[in-house]
Design a protein around this motif. Structure first.
Motif, PDB file in Angstrom:
ATOM      1  N   SER A 240      40.753   1.366 -16.908  1.00 41.82           N
ATOM      2  CA  SER A 240      40.506   1.150 -17.678  1.00 41.82           C
ATOM      3  C   SER A 240      39.229  -0.058 -18.199  1.00 41.82           C
ATOM      4  O   SER A 240      38.876  -0.849 -17.491  1.00 41.82           O
ATOM      5  CB  SER A 240      42.045   0.478 -18.531  1.00 41.82           C
ATOM      6  OG  SER A 240      41.425  -0.768 -19.890  1.00 41.82           O
ATOM      7  N   LEU A 241      38.791   0.489 -18.945  1.00 44.01           N
ATOM      8  CA  LEU A 241      37.444  -0.604 -19.314  1.00 44.01           C
ATOM      9  C   LEU A 241      37.505  -1.741 -20.280  1.00 44.01           C
ATOM     10  O   LEU A 241      36.236  -2.051 -21.126  1.00 44.01           O
ATOM     11  CB  LEU A 241      35.611  -0.006 -19.422  1.00 44.01           C
ATOM     12  CG  LEU A 241      35.113   0.782 -18.476  1.00 44.01           C
ATOM     13  CD1 LEU A 241      36.156   1.756 -17.640  1.00 44.01           C
ATOM     14  CD2 LEU A 241      33.753   1.109 -18.928  1.00 44.01           C
ATOM     15  N   ALA A 242      38.631  -2.183 -21.137  1.00 46.91           N
ATOM     16  CA  ALA A 242      39.470  -3.087 -21.834  1.00 46.91           C
ATOM     17  C   ALA A 242      38.371  -3.761 -21.506  1.00 46.91           C
ATOM     18  O   ALA A 242      38.830  -5.305 -20.237  1.00 46.91           O
ATOM     19  CB  ALA A 242      41.135  -3.136 -22.186  1.00 46.91           C
ATOM     20  N   GLY A 243      37.621  -4.659 -22.469  1.00 46.25           N
ATOM     21  CA  GLY A 243      37.222  -6.231 -21.820  1.00 46.25           C
ATOM     22  C   GLY A 243      36.082  -5.926 -20.909  1.00 46.25           C
ATOM     23  O   GLY A 243      35.357  -7.559 -20.479  1.00 46.25           O
ATOM     24  N   ALA A 244      35.500  -4.862 -20.663  1.00 45.44           N
ATOM     25  CA  ALA A 244      34.666  -4.462 -19.682  1.00 45.44           C
ATOM     26  C   ALA A 244      33.153  -5.495 -19.504  1.00 45.44           C
ATOM     27  O   ALA A 244      33.489  -5.156 -21.045  1.00 45.44           O
ATOM     28  CB  ALA A 244      33.958  -3.031 -18.881  1.00 45.44           C
ATOM     29  N   ALA A 245      32.391  -6.162 -19.407  1.00 45.50           N
ATOM     30  CA  ALA A 245      30.610  -6.230 -19.502  1.00 45.50           C
ATOM     31  C   ALA A 245      29.895  -5.516 -20.212  1.00 45.50           C
ATOM     32  O   ALA A 245      28.917  -5.858 -21.570  1.00 45.50           O
ATOM     33  CB  ALA A 245      30.490  -7.004 -18.891  1.00 45.50           C
ATOM     34  N   ASN A 246      30.091  -4.411 -20.354  1.00 47.21           N
ATOM     35  CA  ASN A 246      29.345  -3.334 -20.448  1.00 47.21           C
ATOM     36  C   ASN A 246      30.207  -2.209 -21.672  1.00 47.21           C
ATOM     37  O   ASN A 246      29.069  -1.173 -21.628  1.00 47.21           O
ATOM     38  CB  ASN A 246      28.393  -3.161 -18.730  1.00 47.21           C
ATOM     39  CG  ASN A 246      27.730  -4.030 -18.608  1.00 47.21           C
ATOM     40  OD1 ASN A 246      26.310  -4.678 -19.184  1.00 47.21           O
ATOM     41  ND2 ASN A 246      27.717  -4.193 -17.376  1.00 47.21           N
ATOM     42  N   ARG A 247      30.825  -2.879 -21.817  1.00 45.43           N
ATOM     43  CA  ARG A 247      31.946  -1.435 -22.838  1.00 45.43           C
ATOM     44  C   ARG A 247      30.796  -0.903 -24.064  1.00 45.43           C
ATOM     45  O   ARG A 247      31.100  -0.096 -24.747  1.00 45.43           O
ATOM     46  CB  ARG A 247      32.721  -2.503 -22.868  1.00 45.43           C
ATOM     47  CG  ARG A 247      33.595  -1.301 -24.468  1.00 45.43           C
ATOM     48  CD  ARG A 247      33.815  -0.028 -23.486  1.00 45.43           C
ATOM     49  NE  ARG A 247      34.919   0.838 -24.414  1.00 45.43           N
ATOM     50  CZ  ARG A 247      34.095   1.599 -25.464  1.00 45.43           C
ATOM     51  NH1 ARG A 247      33.056   1.899 -25.674  1.00 45.43           N
ATOM     52  NH2 ARG A 247      35.013   2.465 -26.464  1.00 45.43           N
ATOM     53  N   ASP A 248      29.983  -1.579 -24.114  1.00 42.29           N
ATOM     54  CA  ASP A 248      28.946  -0.761 -25.653  1.00 42.29           C
ATOM     55  C   ASP A 248      27.535  -0.104 -24.822  1.00 42.29           C
ATOM     56  O   ASP A 248      26.684   0.341 -25.344  1.00 42.29           O
ATOM     57  CB  ASP A 248      28.717  -2.126 -26.485  1.00 42.29           C
ATOM     58  CG  ASP A 248      29.206  -2.988 -26.990  1.00 42.29           C
ATOM     59  OD1 ASP A 248      30.514  -2.405 -27.282  1.00 42.29           O
ATOM     60  OD2 ASP A 248      29.226  -4.607 -26.668  1.00 42.29           O
TER      61      ASP A 248
END
Length: 277
Positions: A240-248
């Motif tokens: 899961s990429l929840a809260g990941a630094a490069n989610r955007d």
């Protein structure tokens, strides 16, 4: 050949886990030689909507020396070992997409197979030989391209808590569960998510990747002894990429993904000498 190192590492780790669960640790052979066949499907990178798949057969070697080790707990020189703590070397990696073009990265440099290696501090919370062993790991690894090991792609840090049920004599099934998080520096973030100005498109704007959380990970595995020499094992992992630094980043096409595999191992021969611990 460049992806064989990674897949061999993943598969041999499963083989070693299965073999060590089948017998008391005090009665393990010093070395074992066998063959393994397996299939792996893995996200091309965390956040990708496409999978990288491999199927192959390889030989494997397990060696349980006092200092030099290649078993379920890692591979390399074991610098420190007590009943509850170990300092070792760990390996990980990710597959390339092979000949398939990743839609999100069209027109960008190919994302090659990555291999990770570095020290790991490992705590056995309820003791090394517990049947239901709980382990906390802190691996710090350098990330390199398998085709060109001189090309350093960054650093990763992957704290992980795992539970492993290892059957004693007479038992067939072993199980494992783990939960952890993968962090990377800005170089590793850029390898996965960076978009240079020359690579930008209307649907893929330029993006400067940052250091930080890459993905949360939850894994599970199971193995069973079919015969004294033949083993079957399966494993899977959710990310899961929840809260990941490069989610955007525009290269993130989905926030959850799965990796999984199945394999068979066969022990061809094993030493009469026993492991010392």
């Amino acid at each position: 050949m460049k992806h064989l190192v990674l897949v061999a590492g993943l598969v041999s780790a499963g083989v070693a886990l299965a073999e060590e669960g089948a017998r008391p640790r005090v009665d393990l052979p010093l070395w074992e030689l066998g063959a393994v066949a397996g299939a792996v499907s893995q996200q091309a990178y965390p956040g990708s909507e496409q999978q990288a798949r491999r199927a192959l057969a390889l030989p494997y070697l397990i060696y349980r020396g006092k200092v030099l080790r290649a078993d379920a707990d890692g591979a390399g020189l074991r610098a420190v070992r007590t009943e509850r703590f170990e300092l070792d070397v760990s390996f990980a990696g990710s597959l390339s997409s092979g000949s398939e073009t990743l839609r999100a990265r069209e027109g960008m440099p190919r994302l090659n197979t990555l291999v990770e290696a570095g020290p790991v501090a490992r705590w056995f919370v309820n003791g090394r030989d517990a049947g239901d062993r709980i382990t906390f790991e802190l691996p710090l690894r350098g990330v390199f391209e398998a085709r060109n090991p001189s090309r350093h792609r960054g650093m990763s840090f992957e704290p992980r808590l795992s539970w492993q049920y290892r059957p004693r004599a007479g038992g067939n099934w072993g199980y494992g569960l783990s939960v952890g998080a993968l962090f990377g520096d800005s170089r590793l973030g850029s390898a996965f998510y960076g978009v240079a100005a020359s690579e930008a498109r209307p649907d893929r704007p330029a993006y400067d990747a940052r250091a930080g959380l890459i993905a949360w990970r939850v894994g599970a595995s199971a193995s069973t002894r079919v015969t004294p020499d033949l083993r079957l094992y399966v494993f899977g992992r959710l990310e899961s990429l929840a809260g990941a630094a490069n989610r955007d980043s525009a290269l993130v096409r989905q926030t959850t993904g799965a990796s999984y595999g199945i394999g068979l191992s066969y022990t061809l021969t094993r030493s009469a000498a026993r492991a010392s611990d």
